[in-house]
Write an enzyme that holds these catalytic residues in place. Structure first.
Site, PDB file in Angstrom:
ATOM      1  N   LYS A   1      -3.812  -2.793   7.191  1.00  0.00           N
ATOM      2  CA  LYS A   1      -4.525  -2.205   6.134  1.00  0.00           C
ATOM      3  C   LYS A   1      -5.241  -3.637   5.334  1.00  0.00           C
ATOM      4  O   LYS A   1      -5.671  -3.595   4.096  1.00  0.00           O
ATOM      5  CB  LYS A   1      -3.605  -1.751   5.064  1.00  0.00           C
ATOM      6  CG  LYS A   1      -2.942  -0.536   5.380  1.00  0.00           C
ATOM      7  CD  LYS A   1      -3.522   0.849   4.910  1.00  0.00           C
ATOM      8  CE  LYS A   1      -2.772   2.100   5.348  1.00  0.00           C
ATOM      9  NZ  LYS A   1      -1.779   2.749   4.934  1.00  0.00           N
TER      10      LYS A   1
ATOM     11  N   HIS B   1      28.028   1.220  -2.196  1.00  0.00           N
ATOM     12  CA  HIS B   1      27.600  -0.196  -1.638  1.00  0.00           C
ATOM     13  C   HIS B   1      28.231  -0.296  -0.356  1.00  0.00           C
ATOM     14  O   HIS B   1      29.470  -0.105  -0.182  1.00  0.00           O
ATOM     15  CB  HIS B   1      27.747  -1.150  -2.560  1.00  0.00           C
ATOM     16  CG  HIS B   1      27.212  -1.495  -3.863  1.00  0.00           C
ATOM     17  ND1 HIS B   1      27.543  -1.646  -4.892  1.00  0.00           N
ATOM     18  CD2 HIS B   1      25.922  -0.500  -4.224  1.00  0.00           C
ATOM     19  CE1 HIS B   1      26.699  -1.738  -6.029  1.00  0.00           C
ATOM     20  NE2 HIS B   1      25.759  -0.861  -5.590  1.00  0.00           N
TER      21      HIS B   1
ATOM     22  N   GLU C   1      17.916  -0.752   1.076  1.00  0.00           N
ATOM     23  CA  GLU C   1      19.646  -0.583   1.257  1.00  0.00           C
ATOM     24  C   GLU C   1      19.607  -0.165   2.863  1.00  0.00           C
ATOM     25  O   GLU C   1      18.757  -0.043   3.306  1.00  0.00           O
ATOM     26  CB  GLU C   1      20.131   0.533   0.466  1.00  0.00           C
ATOM     27  CG  GLU C   1      20.194   0.098  -1.018  1.00  0.00           C
ATOM     28  CD  GLU C   1      21.145   1.215  -1.873  1.00  0.00           C
ATOM     29  OE1 GLU C   1      22.264   1.592  -1.462  1.00  0.00           O
ATOM     30  OE2 GLU C   1      20.300   1.957  -2.574  1.00  0.00           O
TER      31      GLU C   1
ATOM     32  N   THR D   1       0.828  -1.270   0.037  1.00  0.00           N
ATOM     33  CA  THR D   1      -0.153   0.167  -0.204  1.00  0.00           C
ATOM     34  C   THR D   1       0.770   1.240  -0.002  1.00  0.00           C
ATOM     35  O   THR D   1       0.238   2.454  -0.241  1.00  0.00           O
ATOM     36  CB  THR D   1      -0.954  -0.044   1.243  1.00  0.00           C
ATOM     37  OG1 THR D   1      -0.298   0.020   2.443  1.00  0.00           O
ATOM     38  CG2 THR D   1      -1.980  -1.126   1.198  1.00  0.00           C
ATOM     39  N   GLY D   2       2.108   1.107   0.326  1.00  0.00           N
ATOM     40  CA  GLY D   2       3.014   2.321   0.097  1.00  0.00           C
ATOM     41  C   GLY D   2       3.231   2.790  -1.176  1.00  0.00           C
ATOM     42  O   GLY D   2       3.006   2.177  -2.315  1.00  0.00           O
TER      43      GLY D   2
ATOM     44  N   ILE E   1      14.738  -5.301  -1.071  1.00  0.00           N
ATOM     45  CA  ILE E   1      15.098  -4.343  -1.903  1.00  0.00           C
ATOM     46  C   ILE E   1      16.027  -3.338  -1.162  1.00  0.00           C
ATOM     47  O   ILE E   1      16.957  -2.586  -1.567  1.00  0.00           O
ATOM     48  CB  ILE E   1      14.265  -3.701  -2.994  1.00  0.00           C
ATOM     49  CG1 ILE E   1      15.075  -2.604  -3.716  1.00  0.00           C
ATOM     50  CG2 ILE E   1      13.142  -2.891  -2.162  1.00  0.00           C
ATOM     51  CD1 ILE E   1      14.189  -2.035  -4.960  1.00  0.00           C
TER      52      ILE E   1
ATOM     53  N   GLU F   1      32.579  -6.424  -7.497  1.00  0.00           N
ATOM     54  CA  GLU F   1      33.451  -5.243  -7.016  1.00  0.00           C
ATOM     55  C   GLU F   1      34.198  -5.609  -5.786  1.00  0.00           C
ATOM     56  O   GLU F   1      34.108  -6.676  -5.061  1.00  0.00           O
ATOM     57  CB  GLU F   1      32.711  -4.325  -6.823  1.00  0.00           C
ATOM     58  CG  GLU F   1      31.518  -4.454  -5.651  1.00  0.00           C
ATOM     59  CD  GLU F   1      30.425  -3.304  -5.625  1.00  0.00           C
ATOM     60  OE1 GLU F   1      29.922  -2.970  -6.752  1.00  0.00           O
ATOM     61  OE2 GLU F   1      29.989  -3.050  -4.724  1.00  0.00           O
TER      62      GLU F   1
END
Lengths: 298, 403
Positions: free
Chosen positions: A43, A255, A99, A17-18, A97, A213
């Site tokens: 919700k 990162h 970070e 819902t965000g 997802i 990396e």
């Protein structure tokens, strides 16, 4: 064929819902992914573009027992509790997802995922896409037009490089079987070494591109998989971080996992480990394209 | 964030460690209040390593009170090895030492969990010794994985391996684990860990790194002074970048910002792409004036402020605005932010600007940039996703060399 996701994936979105959750729900459905339910505590009973919302993961899974993947769109500080809920509900793949998740939280989630035999992808993973079949997360944004289906698997710590290198391949007529952003954090649930054996089993995949990396040991772990012959297809690797190694150790770049350390995780060490076991390490995306083209001609 | 030894020792004391009797001396607490009994060690408080070999730890015997005081004052006034010194830790010498151990805990990417590190031969110079000995034997420093779900059992097993003859060993490991876990540390290193003849342990040094990402649950960290991994306080620019990033919660812009000696401004996008670009810039012979990165669809305002900051550095010869083909960052909004920043710069910008970017709305964005660059007389060269990212670097090199 593809790895991890395809057109039989039934997806849950936590945080649907965000603002970001709603956006990614629309993007994923437009890409062919079946989004069957969403979760936002408090919700339950609402709908987001026709997708039913539940108060908890347990409720969603009871109503839709076919759910086999969840993607979590929650701020870093709430990731731990949201992912724990998903792992304890035994959803086979849990994607994160966000970070900036504290290392301790990720370490505890990884341990929990191992205990419940759940595949945790991320944190800090842009998402994954099997072009033309399904996608999870924000990879490819609204259009996915940098991706087409084809023979190359791609694994990258960086989400931007997933898109950049796929576009380069696509523009030159080389499609991708599955592209996975594993995340650039110090700890991530799924690493290069976890994915290479899956690509080995996937008949569609003829070779894999690895974008790594400096920092950590995930590239070295990938080399160990090649040494053990658990991956025998061509592996083409691009490892960045030369610049960062000229700076004092302990500095982290962009990162969280890209950390300069005197002995562990140097770019040179990673290149040596991969080269030794037969991977082709390239210095630039252009060189990468040439090598991929050559390996497909063989 | 790395802690100074005296800050680290405070955390160790809180979890039950014994540390040498000592006191911290600084400008606000000068050396006059020194009340320790000699012999003492005076130790400069720095965030970098190799302190002892570089003369940052000095022992003073009874009768040398005046010499000690003079040297400590000199450190605080003039610095040490060209480094500004804010604190000096003065500690009483430890008697009756049986052995000096090395003991640490940190996160390990090989197991993706915590590990204990141990050596029977602690003391200064362990890194050098380890490097030398590494050539001979693979592991001189033992690595002992800790199962985060069964930490206590793991510590029990490790204790029997590394402290087989001292029943207090397990307690030491438990205290270290508590210090590591509850403080959200990424490293807690005690070197040397003194074992006395009566079997008790004393933490002779403390190197603690805290996980900045966990700051939201550690309000007590706000009391630590600002610092960078370069063993120096952040520059005004670096501090300003942090403030810009905190303007709103959308994406990141300036969360990582480092100021360097070079003259090429960097506005990179994405952690992975930015590393690739910096590598290429280095190889080209140009020197960066900064490193910074924006990604995750940050607000136009944040990008504008960050751009303004990057070009505020005096003596810039070029600016690289470079990133990959974005997944979901709105290129129109973010490049509009870059243009806002360039146009609001305090000085006139005469240097070449090279942009390489792709992603949502990039074509629309480029049209806008072209228009605004012409209007404001800015030398902007644009490359879209059809040009590979690294081709933009030699273009900037050529332009910089011409001017």
């Amino acid at each position: 064929m593809a790895i991890l996701i395809n057109n039989t994936t039934n997806c849950l979105i936590q945080g649907i819902t965000g603002l970001e959750g709603q956006k990614v729900s629309a993007w994923m459905r437009a890409s062919g992914t079946k989004v069957v339910a969403g979760v936002t505590p408090g919700k339950g009973g609402q709908f987001v573009d026709g997708v039913p919302v539940f108060n908890s993961v347990a409720e969603a899974v009871t109503a839709f027992p076919t759910i086999n993947l969840t993607t979590i769109y929650a701020p870093a500080r709430f990731v731990r509790s949201a992912a724990q809920e998903a792992i304890e509900a035994k959803i086979s793949i849990v994607h994160v997802i966000a970070e900036n998740v504290p290392t301790r939280d990720t370490a505890e989630l990884i341990a929990l995922a191992r205990q419940h035999h759940v595949t945790l992808i991320g944190p800090s993973s842009i998402g994954l896409i099997s072009p033309g079949k399904a996608k999870v997360g924000s990879i490819g944004g609204e259009t996915n037009n940098q991706f087409i289906g084809g023979p190359i698997g791609l694994i990258s710590k960086s989400g931007g490089m997933c898109s950049e290198v796929s576009l380069l391949l696509t523009r030159n007529g080389i499609g991708q079987s599955t592209v996975v952003g594993i995340g650039g954090d110090r700890f991530v649930g799924t690493t290069f070494a976890d994915l290479l054996p899956l690509f080995e089993q996937d008949k569609e995949t003829k070779g894999v591109v690895l974008i790594g990396e400096l920092g950590g040991t995930y590239e070295e772990d990938a080399a160990a998989i090649l040494e053990k012959k658990q991956f025998t297809k061509p592996l083409i690797a691009l490892i960045t971080g030369l610049f960062a190694e000229t700076l004092p150790q302990g500095v982290s770049f962009g990162h969280a996992g890209a950390i300069v350390d005197k002995y562990i995780g140097t770019r040179a060490g990673k290149i040596a480990a991969l080269t030794k076991v037969g991977a082709i390490v390239v210095a630039t995306p252009d060189e990468l394209l040439e090598v991929v083209l050559a390996s497909l001609r063989q | 964030m790395r802690l100074y030894e005296f800050e680290g020792k405070k955390l160790l004391t809180a979890t039950g460690f014994v540390v040498p009797t000592g006191q911290v001396v600084s400008f606000s607490f000068p050396v006059d209040i020194l009340e320790l009994s000699f012999p003492i060690f005076s130790k400069v408080q720095i965030l970098g390593g190799n302190r002892a070999q570089r003369g940052g730890v000095v022992r003073f015997e009874k009768g040398e009170e005046k010499v000690a005081k003079k040297m400590i004052e000199k450190w605080l006034k003039n610095g040490w090895n060209e480094e500004k010194i804010e604190y000096v830790l003065i500690e009483q010498s430890i008697q009756n030492i049986k052995q000096e151990h090395y003991l640490a805990m940190r996160w390990d990417t090989a197991t993706r969990g915590p590990v204990a590190l141990y050596s029977t031969q602690g003391g200064s110079g362990i890194e050098e010794r380890q490097k030398r000995e590494k050539a001979k034997t693979e592991h001189t420093l033992g690595t002992y994985p800790i199962d985060i779900k069964f930490a206590d059992q793991s510590l029990q097993i490790i204790a029997t391996k590394i402290f087989p003859h001292n029943a207090r060993g397990k307690g030491i490991l438990q205290k270290l684990w508590q210090a590591f876990y509850t403080n959200d540390a990424t490293l807690v290193e005690i070197n040397p860990l003194f074992e006395l003849t009566d079997g008790t342990f004393i933490a002779g040094d403390a190197k603690i790194d805290l996980d900045d990402l966990a700051a939201f649950r550690h309000s007590e960290w706000e009391s630590y002074s600002k610092r960078t991994p370069f063993s120096r306080p952040p520059t005004a620019m670096e501090q300003e970048a942090k403030n810009i990033n905190a303007m709103d919660h959308r994406g990141v812009a300036g969360a990582s910002f480092f100021e360097f000696d070079g003259d090429i401004g960097i506005m990179a996008s994405g952690g992975g792409a930015s590393l690739l670009v910096m590598d290429a810039l280095m190889a080209s012979g140009l020197k960066p004036a900064n490193y910074t990165e924006y990604s995750g669809n940050p607000s136009r305002e944040k990008v504008a402020e960050l751009t303004k900051l990057v070009v505020s550095k005096p003596g810039l010869k070029g600016l690289l605005v470079i990133g990959g083909n974005a997944n979901f960052t709105d290129i129109f909004e973010t490049l509009a932010g870059v243009m806002d920043g360039l146009e609001s710069a305090k000085q006139k910008l005469h240097f070449p600007i090279v942009v390489r970017r792709g992603g949502p709305r990039w074509q629309e964005a480029f049209e806008m940039v072209r228009e605004r660059a012409t209007k404001n007389n800015l030398d902007v060269t644009l490359f879209g996703p059809e040009t590979s990212m690294l081709e933009a670097v030699p273009v900037l090199v050529k332009k910089v060399r011409k001017t």
